[in-house]
Design an enzyme around this catalytic site. Structure first.
Site, PDB file in Angstrom:
ATOM      1  N   LYS A  78     -11.236   8.523  33.918  1.00 17.45           N
ATOM      2  CA  LYS A  78     -11.475   7.780  35.152  1.00 17.45           C
ATOM      3  C   LYS A  78     -10.482   6.630  35.242  1.00 17.45           C
ATOM      4  O   LYS A  78     -10.233   5.940  34.245  1.00 17.45           O
ATOM      5  CB  LYS A  78     -12.907   7.236  35.118  1.00 17.45           C
ATOM      6  CG  LYS A  78     -13.328   6.482  36.349  1.00 17.45           C
ATOM      7  CD  LYS A  78     -14.777   6.027  36.216  1.00 17.45           C
ATOM      8  CE  LYS A  78     -15.303   5.469  37.521  1.00 17.45           C
ATOM      9  NZ  LYS A  78     -16.736   5.154  37.454  1.00 17.45           N
ATOM     10  N   SER A 153     -19.483   7.035  41.162  1.00 18.86           N
ATOM     11  CA  SER A 153     -18.085   6.747  41.405  1.00 18.86           C
ATOM     12  C   SER A 153     -17.124   7.587  40.553  1.00 18.86           C
ATOM     13  O   SER A 153     -15.940   7.653  40.876  1.00 18.86           O
ATOM     14  CB  SER A 153     -17.816   5.265  41.140  1.00 18.86           C
ATOM     15  OG  SER A 153     -18.077   4.927  39.795  1.00 18.86           O
ATOM     16  N   SER A 177     -22.937   6.540  37.903  1.00 18.08           N
ATOM     17  CA  SER A 177     -21.612   7.076  38.247  1.00 18.08           C
ATOM     18  C   SER A 177     -21.126   8.245  37.413  1.00 18.08           C
ATOM     19  O   SER A 177     -20.157   8.889  37.792  1.00 18.08           O
ATOM     20  CB  SER A 177     -20.579   5.959  38.187  1.00 18.08           C
ATOM     21  OG  SER A 177     -20.618   5.248  39.387  1.00 18.08           O
TER      22      SER A 177
HETATM   23  N1  GLN Z   1     -23.451   4.110  43.060  1.00 20.84           N
HETATM   24  C1  GLN Z   1     -23.553   3.044  42.130  1.00 20.84           C
HETATM   25  C2  GLN Z   1     -22.925   1.815  42.709  1.00 20.84           C
HETATM   26  O1  GLN Z   1     -22.251   1.903  43.667  1.00 20.84           O
HETATM   27  C3  GLN Z   1     -22.973   3.474  40.847  1.00 20.84           C
HETATM   28  C4  GLN Z   1     -21.890   2.671  40.275  1.00 20.84           C
HETATM   29  C5  GLN Z   1     -21.494   3.007  38.886  1.00 20.84           C
HETATM   30  O2  GLN Z   1     -22.279   3.566  38.132  1.00 20.84           O
HETATM   31  N2  GLN Z   1     -20.277   2.640  38.544  1.00 20.84           N
HETATM   32  O3  GLN Z   1     -23.113   0.738  42.223  1.00 20.84           O
END
Ligand code: GLN
Length: 477
Positions: A78, A153, A177
């Site tokens: 990532k 994400s 995410s």
């Molecule tokens: N959807 C979550 C957010 O926007 C997940 C983020 C994450 O786990 N990095 O905060």
């Protein structure tokens, strides 16, 4: 057989036997990326030349009997995770030209084995999002239906594995995410216990929730990568030395929290697939299924979306346009401060900074941040109660080993469908946020597909540092 379709174990064996070389395997992945990336967009950077050089070195290691589990195996990372001397944008244009001078501990551990870093995965900017539409490099498309999102994400990470553009990838999970995109794309994704894997070198989002973990094609592969990357790191004071805790009992006690099946927006088809899987598990003599209740579940989203922006507003402060990245472009000091952040962050990052700054400001701190932290404790206690022994001191202990739930209330939605509906997007995390808020480990494993062919993931949540039990049950599934 296309080499890029193999699992870690298959690659390892094939390389060992000399059925193929790491250069051939790496080339197969690079070819797949070339063919697919324009459309699917799972990579922000691809390191073709460097990857082939690394593959050559790996082949030498194998030839001289120095092969380890991941030697010669191509993987992706990532982009919000730093990789030394390689571009690391985090999905935000403010770091468009940023070449990291250091590397995340977990990535170094993998590369020390001679694994081949093939490229950096597209992601919602600095981890902010649930669909990958908050990446400044465009959305990632779901390989099962390109009109649909990848989830986020770590969307690029999930897609690169699902679409066989690499053998495994490393993502980051603050509030879902890794698990949610894994569920949307039909791969395995583990969020480890907070503190099990070093966060050193991960671009920080909400430091009390951030974790880093593997996305793989199988549960076995996931366990292999997790074993390699975990452990204490003196560069991250929150890490702990770990021991495997497998279940010593004859039967795994598995709780089904009813609150996870009645959330807003729960798709009937998803519910049916997960319930069907649970029923099947119940037929296994080594598993005992029981209903449990986690009444605090509904508070996880409000708590998450106060604690995360608060920590976020502080963490994002380092991306001031001066220290890293794009500064060369701006001629005056005014432009540097005003424009680099204005142009370099997507909307969602700006929103989190504003909400967090507000929640932490004098006069509001007690009403918002402090209160959210108190409710966070209640959510943690909710889990502690169901995991604790019925005969122990905690009142109302249920003594389950694990919990099973859907990973997401719905399968991958369409690109654009929720982009402008902020609350709907936040609610996409409703089933993945609670474990994150409590610091618990959880995995998403493929459980089936909808009639339209979209994957559905099943989530297994474990007690702190009990990943081994999670793998035990995931293996059954
Ligand atoms: N959807 C979550 C957010 O926007 C997940 C983020 C994450 O786990 N990095 O905060």
């Amino acid at each position: 057989m296309e080499l890029n379709r193999l699992t870690i174990i298959e690659c390892h064996d094939g390389l060992k036997k000399g059925d193929f070389t790491s250069v051939e395997l790496t080339q197969a992945c690079l070819d797949r990326i070339k063919k697919r990336n324009k459309k699917i967009n799972a990579f922000i950077s691809v390191f073709e030349k460097e990857a082939l050089e690394e593959a050559k070195k790996a082949d030498e290691m194998i030839a001289t009997d120095r092969q380890q589990e991941l030697t010669g195996i191509p993987f992706a990372v990532k982009d919000a995770i730093n990789t030394i001397d390689r571009r690391s944008t985090g999905g935000g244009k403010i770091l468009d030209n940023y070449i990291s001078p250091y590397e995340a501990t977990v990535i170094t551990k993998i590369r020390e084995q001679g694994a081949v870093l093939i490229g950096k995965n597209n992601c919602d900017a600095f981890g902010h999002g649930a669909s990958n539409e908050q990446s400044m490099y465009g959305p990632v498309r779901n390989p099962h239906d390109e009109k649909h999102v990848s989830g986020g994400s770590s969307g690029g990470s999930a897609v690169s594995v699902a679409d066989h553009q690499c053998i495994f990838s490393i993502g980051e999970d603050t509030g879902g995410s890794i698990r949610q995109p894994a569920s949307f794309c039909g791969v395995v994704g583990l969020r480890p216990s907070y503190g099990r894997n070093s966060r050193y070198g991960i671009m920080p989002m909400a430091s009390s929730l951030d974790t880093v973990g593997p996305l793989t094609k199988t549960v076995e592969d996931c366990a292999i990568v997790q074993k390699i990357i975990e452990g204490r790191d003196k560069k991250d004071a929150t890490t702990v030395e770990t021991q495997d805790i497998a279940s010593s009992k004859k039967k795994l006690r598995v709780g089904v929290p009813k609150e996870y099946f009645n959330v807003e927006g729960m798709d009937e088809e998803v519910k049916k697939i997960i319930e069907g899987k649970i029923q099947k598990l119940g037929k296994n003599k080594k598993i005992e299924i029981m209903p449990v209740s986690l009444p605090m579940t509904k508070y996880a989203i409000p708590v998450y979306y106060l604690v995360v922006p608060s920590e976020d507003s502080s963490n994002m402060g380092r991306l001031d346009g001066v220290r890293y990245g794009v500064q060369a472009k701006h001629k005056t000091l005014y432009d540097l401060y005003a424009k680099s952040r204005a142009e370099g962050f997507p909307e969602e990052v700006k929103r989190r900074i504003m909400i967090g700054t507000y929640a932490l400001s004098a006069g509001y701190y007690d009403a918002y941040y402090k209160k959210a932290q108190k409710v966070r404790t209640l959510i943690r206690q909710d889990f502690e109660r169901v995991f604790s022994d019925p005969d122990g001191s905690a009142s109302g202990g249920v003594g389950v080993d694990l919990l099973v739930t859907p990973t997401s209330p719905f399968p991958a939605f369409k690109v654009g469908e929720k982009k402008d509906d902020i609350l709907a997007m936040y609610l996409a995390d409703v089933l993945v946020a609670p474990a994150a808020v409590a610091g618990l480990p959880a995995i998403s494993v493929p459980a089936g597909k909808t009639k339209k062919g979209l994957p559905v993931g099943l989530q297994i949540i474990g007690n702190r540092l009990e990943e081994e039990k999670i793998f035990q049950l995931a293996d059954f599934i």
